[in-house]
Design a protein around this motif. Sequence first.
Motif, PDB file in Angstrom:
ATOM      1  N   GLN A   1       0.826  -1.205   0.000  1.00 36.76           N
ATOM      2  CA  GLN A   1       0.000   0.000   0.000  1.00 36.76           C
ATOM      3  C   GLN A   1       0.861   1.257   0.000  1.00 36.76           C
ATOM      4  O   GLN A   1       0.535   2.252  -0.669  1.00 36.76           O
ATOM      5  N   GLN A   2       1.980   1.218   0.730  1.00 38.16           N
ATOM      6  CA  GLN A   2       2.865   2.382   0.767  1.00 38.16           C
ATOM      7  C   GLN A   2       3.443   2.687  -0.611  1.00 38.16           C
ATOM      8  O   GLN A   2       3.508   3.846  -1.043  1.00 38.16           O
ATOM      9  N   GLU A   3       3.847   1.636  -1.313  1.00 37.57           N
ATOM     10  CA  GLU A   3       4.431   1.829  -2.643  1.00 37.57           C
ATOM     11  C   GLU A   3       3.395   2.334  -3.649  1.00 37.57           C
ATOM     12  O   GLU A   3       3.702   3.179  -4.503  1.00 37.57           O
ATOM     13  N   ILE A   4       2.191   1.793  -3.541  1.00 38.93           N
ATOM     14  CA  ILE A   4       1.134   2.239  -4.462  1.00 38.93           C
ATOM     15  C   ILE A   4       0.798   3.708  -4.221  1.00 38.93           C
ATOM     16  O   ILE A   4       0.632   4.491  -5.164  1.00 38.93           O
ATOM     17  N   MET A   5       0.709   4.111  -2.930  1.00 40.10           N
ATOM     18  CA  MET A   5       0.434   5.509  -2.621  1.00 40.10           C
ATOM     19  C   MET A   5       1.569   6.412  -3.105  1.00 40.10           C
ATOM     20  O   MET A   5       1.316   7.522  -3.586  1.00 40.10           O
ATOM     21  N   ALA A   6       2.788   5.928  -2.998  1.00 44.17           N
ATOM     22  CA  ALA A   6       3.926   6.697  -3.500  1.00 44.17           C
ATOM     23  C   ALA A   6       3.842   6.834  -5.020  1.00 44.17           C
ATOM     24  O   ALA A   6       4.194   7.881  -5.585  1.00 44.17           O
ATOM     25  N   LEU A   7       3.382   5.768  -5.688  1.00 42.74           N
ATOM     26  CA  LEU A   7       3.214   5.829  -7.142  1.00 42.74           C
ATOM     27  C   LEU A   7       2.161   6.862  -7.519  1.00 42.74           C
ATOM     28  O   LEU A   7       2.362   7.653  -8.447  1.00 42.74           O
ATOM     29  N   TYR A   8       1.042   6.868  -6.801  1.00 42.95           N
ATOM     30  CA  TYR A   8       0.004   7.872  -7.058  1.00 42.95           C
ATOM     31  C   TYR A   8       0.572   9.283  -6.912  1.00 42.95           C
ATOM     32  O   TYR A   8       0.297  10.175  -7.719  1.00 42.95           O
ATOM     33  N   LYS A   9       1.353   9.460  -5.872  1.00 44.19           N
ATOM     34  CA  LYS A   9       1.900  10.789  -5.592  1.00 44.19           C
ATOM     35  C   LYS A   9       2.889  11.228  -6.666  1.00 44.19           C
ATOM     36  O   LYS A   9       2.865  12.372  -7.137  1.00 44.19           O
ATOM     37  N   SER A  10       3.757  10.311  -7.067  1.00 49.52           N
ATOM     38  CA  SER A  10       4.766  10.673  -8.059  1.00 49.52           C
ATOM     39  C   SER A  10       4.153  10.934  -9.429  1.00 49.52           C
ATOM     40  O   SER A  10       4.615  11.787 -10.183  1.00 49.52           O
ATOM     41  N   GLU A  11       3.075  10.194  -9.754  1.00 47.11           N
ATOM     42  CA  GLU A  11       2.424  10.365 -11.054  1.00 47.11           C
ATOM     43  C   GLU A  11       1.305  11.416 -11.014  1.00 47.11           C
ATOM     44  O   GLU A  11       0.641  11.666 -12.024  1.00 47.11           O
ATOM     45  N   LYS A  12       1.048  11.972  -9.796  1.00 45.13           N
ATOM     46  CA  LYS A  12       0.019  13.002  -9.607  1.00 45.13           C
ATOM     47  C   LYS A  12      -1.368  12.506 -10.046  1.00 45.13           C
ATOM     48  O   LYS A  12      -2.088  13.150 -10.822  1.00 45.13           O
ATOM     49  N   VAL A  13      -1.732  11.345  -9.508  1.00 49.83           N
ATOM     50  CA  VAL A  13      -3.013  10.720  -9.825  1.00 49.83           C
ATOM     51  C   VAL A  13      -3.832  10.598  -8.547  1.00 49.83           C
ATOM     52  O   VAL A  13      -3.310  10.179  -7.501  1.00 49.83           O
ATOM     53  N   ASN A  14      -5.105  10.973  -8.627  1.00 50.33           N
ATOM     54  CA  ASN A  14      -6.024  10.817  -7.492  1.00 50.33           C
ATOM     55  C   ASN A  14      -6.976   9.658  -7.790  1.00 50.33           C
ATOM     56  O   ASN A  14      -7.842   9.771  -8.658  1.00 50.33           O
ATOM     57  N   PRO A  15      -6.823   8.521  -7.089  1.00 48.72           N
ATOM     58  CA  PRO A  15      -7.671   7.355  -7.394  1.00 48.72           C
ATOM     59  C   PRO A  15      -9.152   7.574  -7.072  1.00 48.72           C
ATOM     60  O   PRO A  15     -10.001   6.826  -7.551  1.00 48.72           O
ATOM     61  N   LEU A  16      -9.437   8.581  -6.252  1.00 48.58           N
ATOM     62  CA  LEU A  16     -10.838   8.824  -5.876  1.00 48.58           C
ATOM     63  C   LEU A  16     -11.553   9.787  -6.813  1.00 48.58           C
ATOM     64  O   LEU A  16     -12.771   9.979  -6.687  1.00 48.58           O
ATOM     65  N   ALA A  17     -10.813  10.391  -7.732  1.00 50.56           N
ATOM     66  CA  ALA A  17     -11.428  11.392  -8.604  1.00 50.56           C
ATOM     67  C   ALA A  17     -12.537  10.806  -9.465  1.00 50.56           C
ATOM     68  O   ALA A  17     -13.523  11.476  -9.769  1.00 50.56           O
ATOM     69  N   GLY A  18     -12.400   9.541  -9.836  1.00 50.63           N
ATOM     70  CA  GLY A  18     -13.415   8.917 -10.670  1.00 50.63           C
ATOM     71  C   GLY A  18     -14.721   8.632  -9.956  1.00 50.63           C
ATOM     72  O   GLY A  18     -15.735   8.319 -10.586  1.00 50.63           O
ATOM     73  N   CYS A  19     -14.727   8.731  -8.620  1.00 55.04           N
ATOM     74  CA  CYS A  19     -15.941   8.421  -7.853  1.00 55.04           C
ATOM     75  C   CYS A  19     -16.870   9.620  -7.698  1.00 55.04           C
ATOM     76  O   CYS A  19     -18.033   9.447  -7.317  1.00 55.04           O
ATOM     77  N   VAL A  20     -16.338  10.826  -7.958  1.00 48.52           N
ATOM     78  CA  VAL A  20     -17.115  12.032  -7.653  1.00 48.52           C
ATOM     79  C   VAL A  20     -18.456  12.072  -8.381  1.00 48.52           C
ATOM     80  O   VAL A  20     -19.504  12.324  -7.761  1.00 48.52           O
ATOM     81  N   PRO A  21     -18.513  11.842  -9.709  1.00 45.38           N
ATOM     82  CA  PRO A  21     -19.836  11.891 -10.370  1.00 45.38           C
ATOM     83  C   PRO A  21     -20.827  10.885  -9.801  1.00 45.38           C
ATOM     84  O   PRO A  21     -22.014  11.172  -9.685  1.00 45.38           O
ATOM     85  N   SER A  22     -20.334   9.695  -9.455  1.00 50.57           N
ATOM     86  CA  SER A  22     -21.233   8.685  -8.866  1.00 50.57           C
ATOM     87  C   SER A  22     -21.760   9.152  -7.516  1.00 50.57           C
ATOM     88  O   SER A  22     -22.934   8.948  -7.192  1.00 50.57           O
ATOM     89  N   LEU A  23     -20.893   9.769  -6.720  1.00 44.30           N
ATOM     90  CA  LEU A  23     -21.324  10.256  -5.408  1.00 44.30           C
ATOM     91  C   LEU A  23     -22.348  11.373  -5.546  1.00 44.30           C
ATOM     92  O   LEU A  23     -23.282  11.472  -4.746  1.00 44.30           O
ATOM     93  N   ILE A  24     -22.193  12.208  -6.564  1.00 39.32           N
ATOM     94  CA  ILE A  24     -23.156  13.290  -6.797  1.00 39.32           C
ATOM     95  C   ILE A  24     -24.514  12.705  -7.185  1.00 39.32           C
ATOM     96  O   ILE A  24     -25.564  13.224  -6.801  1.00 39.32           O
ATOM     97  N   GLN A  25     -24.496  11.618  -7.948  1.00 39.00           N
ATOM     98  CA  GLN A  25     -25.748  11.017  -8.419  1.00 39.00           C
ATOM     99  C   GLN A  25     -26.563  10.415  -7.284  1.00 39.00           C
ATOM    100  O   GLN A  25     -27.792  10.328  -7.380  1.00 39.00           O
ATOM    101  N   ILE A  26     -25.912   9.985  -6.203  1.00 39.66           N
ATOM    102  CA  ILE A  26     -26.632   9.289  -5.126  1.00 39.66           C
ATOM    103  C   ILE A  26     -27.712  10.168  -4.502  1.00 39.66           C
ATOM    104  O   ILE A  26     -28.878   9.775  -4.446  1.00 39.66           O
ATOM    105  N   PRO A  27     -27.382  11.384  -3.995  1.00 41.20           N
ATOM    106  CA  PRO A  27     -28.455  12.207  -3.415  1.00 41.20           C
ATOM    107  C   PRO A  27     -29.493  12.637  -4.445  1.00 41.20           C
ATOM    108  O   PRO A  27     -30.668  12.790  -4.111  1.00 41.20           O
ATOM    109  N   ILE A  28     -29.090  12.816  -5.710  1.00 39.97           N
ATOM    110  CA  ILE A  28     -30.050  13.208  -6.742  1.00 39.97           C
ATOM    111  C   ILE A  28     -31.030  12.069  -7.006  1.00 39.97           C
ATOM    112  O   ILE A  28     -32.246  12.276  -7.089  1.00 39.97           O
ATOM    113  N   PHE A  29     -30.502  10.851  -7.126  1.00 33.63           N
ATOM    114  CA  PHE A  29     -31.359   9.689  -7.351  1.00 33.63           C
ATOM    115  C   PHE A  29     -32.309   9.501  -6.175  1.00 33.63           C
ATOM    116  O   PHE A  29     -33.508   9.255  -6.356  1.00 33.63           O
ATOM    117  N   TYR A  30     -31.782   9.638  -4.958  1.00 35.26           N
ATOM    118  CA  TYR A  30     -32.618   9.472  -3.776  1.00 35.26           C
ATOM    119  C   TYR A  30     -33.661  10.586  -3.684  1.00 35.26           C
ATOM    120  O   TYR A  30     -34.802  10.350  -3.275  1.00 35.26           O
TER     121      TYR A  30
END
Length: 567
Positions: A410-439
């Motif tokens: 996990q430490q190495e993967i997080m370091a990889l994200y940091k070095s490549e400037k990638v946010n693994p959670l960025a792809g979840c934002v539209p889905s999270l927005i849809q939840i309260p709208i759907f409800y």
Amino acid sequence: MKDESKNFVLFAVIAALILFGWPLIQSRVFPTANPPATRMVDGKNKPLPNSAADPTADSPAAIRDRAVVLAESPRVRIDTPALKGSINLKGARIDDLVLTRYKESIAKDSPPIRLFSPAGTTDAYFAGFGWRADGLTPPAADAVWTASAPVLTPNKPVTLTASNPQGQRFAIEIAIDNDYLFTVKQTVANGGGAAVPVAAYGLVSRVGVSKDPDSWTIHTGPMSVNNGAAHYNPNFKDVDKEPTRFTTTGGWLGFTDKYWLAALVPDQGRAFDGQFRAGANSAYQADFTTAPQMLPPGRQLTQTAKLFAGAKEVKLLDRYTDTGAVTKLDYAIDWGWFRLVEKPIFYYLDWLFRIVGNFGVAIIILTLTIRLLVFPIAQRQFASMAAMRALQPKMKAIQERFKDDKQRQQQEIMALYKSEKVNPLAGCVPSLIQIPIFYALYKALMLTIEMRHQPFALWIKDLSAPDPATILNLFGYIPITLPHFLAIGVVPVLLGISMFFQFRLNPTQMDPAQQQVFAILPWVLMFVMAPFAVGLQIYWITTNCISILQQKWLYSRHPQLKNAPAK
């Protein structure tokens, strides 16, 4: 290969639990739709009677014929744009109310909704006002009052009068607006020789629990606003065990169904004691009383209360609340946790409906609007997915290298994200927005009377109910009643197809088991969504179609997402 088989088997077990277990819990925890308004019979869409309708309209189910009971006592007729009915002069009860704007079902000859019925009929439901008999002798419960006019209208209040042998004169002036709010002024004039204590009360009594189910997301039954907060408890079972009492200044109490409300509103500037209690023969009562005030001889005392008895129309409840007529009456609709999202979405949806004249089309436009607003976020999501896809070979190498040391992995993967400037959670934002709208849309379809019995097109006559065009009984040609998880209509099938094509556009997964899961998931969700309101399914189908077009366009900007990940 062994792990892939395990993953697939695990998914199959979860899918089976969802398919067969969901119907067992959804009706209690998460009601999916209103009762069907129509049924396919021999390929034709026929209206169904309302299963929650009042059965006492001169039917064998009545304890006594309503017409006979209504004719037994003198009455004052109620005639307004929204209400028809009468006030019983025997006991001064409002016990006969019909809501003229709403019908029991979508059939052309359907009778209007009956809210109140007199005592002596099945499902009796009525309101009354009077005075406590502690040191005062008010008119008896069966006393016949004298009315100042034969008809109550919005422009003409009616005053009911009576007296006692001790010299006190009693008057109940009843006024009504163009909608559902009664104003009741209770006056005692002391013509006796001694001071008397005057304590007014009001009550709403009903026989039987609500025909609408009480669930985790939608409350029906006793409800109150007291001490500044809305209380969606106790329920009927709690009241059966013991009375519920409270003291407050401002607020109200009564009984709420999904669409209808009968609420007592004492003087909002004075303290009152409120309670819910159960009586004999499955009767329930909500009542309030004020503190006694001494009334000297030769003086009179007036206390004012209100009664809301009608439909829970969103704008009307908001208006009564905003004008200060009733504290927090808008909370009679149980919006729940996402209230701040749900009400604006409902108002926007209702505004669209006023323009286009069809709630189904309004839902489609609402979906287009939402997807347009979140489009910039979706662009960032795809950019993040492209970056994550490029990193998959490196992540796989790290997982293989440190497969025995999960923490280091996990430490190495997080370091990889940091070095490549990638946010693994960025792809979840539209889905999270849809939840309260759907409800929020779910709650609007389930709760608001504005959505009740609203048609879309063709065989869809009620967007708040499931699709009646069930395929497995050949659209009603085979006269069988299907269980919930097999009652698959045309619209749920279209939902599954749209989801299938959307999933096919998703990037190819490195894990073959994940690919198998995504291949089956649309059809599992088709069964899960089948019992839900058609309006929600239309929203989801529109979302999927927009997503397909959006993904095709974004793939043109991120072509690396189409290809299988590098080894």
